[in-house]
Design an enzyme around this catalytic site. Sequence first.
Site: not given
Length: 413
Positions: A217-220
């Site tokens: 996933t990512n940091r959003s």
Amino acid sequence: MATEAITLLQGKRILLGVCGSIAAYKAVDLASKLTQAGALVDVILTEAVERFVTALTFQAVTGRPVYDSLWQSGAGLPTHIAHVGLGEGADLLVVAPATANTLAKLAHGLADDLLSVTALAARCPLLVAPAMDGGMYAHPAVQANLQTLTGRGARLIEPDEGRFASGLVGRGRLPETPALIGHIRRALAANGALRGRRVIVTAGGTREAIDPVRYLTNRSSGKQGYALAQAALDAGAEVTLVSSAALPTPTGATLVAVNSAGEMLDAVLAHLPGSDMLLMAAAVADFRPQAAADHKIKKREGSDDAPTLVLTRTADILMAVKAQRANSGFPRVVVGFAAESHDLLAYAADKLARKGLDMLVANDISAPDAGFEVDTNRVVFLTPDGQEALALTSKTRVAEALIERVAGLLAGR
Ligand code: CTP
């Protein structure tokens, strides 16, 4: 912590009718939070309330006179005109908690206390939040009164299920303050710039499965997308929130929970027909594991081996929307977002053109006070006609500014 100011509530005059119920203590919190958020709250108490909480409590949290009698003056307005004066110019009459007795009075036009008289004199919308014990809410008499009220245009806040003070369990609990404020916002937004418009908002970082336990996933955080959903709701829109984030759904939004970029693509495309606007705030993964393992990937005892992840590209949702829009004309307005760590405006201008967008919101994630996870953002709005830079501000204000701009774009379509 003080509640953040809510633009929609600034200077709004809200009449809060409070009835004699154990849930009256929750109305104190509601009056307090509404006041902190910027509303002018005039509280009207029925006689039984003061067995649970006092007028002084409400006066302390609203900083305004509290009205509790048809016959006694002293609350700022001469007695005989209090009911008319209170109703006049009010933006909304909220009755929370509304007892079975007051609902019956309101439904039948009885007028024997200040609240019921004011309800007849007021010309603003009415919002009722019933709260009652045991099986009372389900009683046909209460339901018939609610039907009469909603049939005349009143809005209903459904009570929650749960445990009552009596120990019984059922439907009849007054919802908590954030939900009540969410309904109040919906009622006040009814004539907003986006009334009747269908808006799709995507939010959060997608999760691409490696195996049943792990994902990429990512940091959003989804905060900017949720702020956009709330701002669109406050402008009166019907909002579908396609989200992979774990944040509380704003009252009135329809949540479509997704995990992966593929699921988000399917959900967005399914909601496009007839839609007015797509706000693509999600941080969609560009790559996913080529194949997710069916079982949890295990270590091998006595070996330092680690699996190699083979990645593949995900579909670009905005490109798929562009293709569909070319045939159908929906959505009427499409907004993309670009988080960049360098050459912000050059990349942003390229994405605006390549993805066929009406607007692109660009933000520089290299600054510690803007972008991922934090509550503030520094953005530039790009359109095919030019650009506008906003100073550092909260994600809420960014969302409101954006909704104002896109409502303008939509007005002509
Ligand atoms: N986006 C999308 N589908 C993807 C990736 C991104 O619809 N698979 C959308 C995002 O939601 C955003 C916009 O495209 O509104 C720009 O996202 P961004 O990640 O900045 O752009 P990319 O096209 O992925 O380009 P790059 O990662 O190379 O910067």
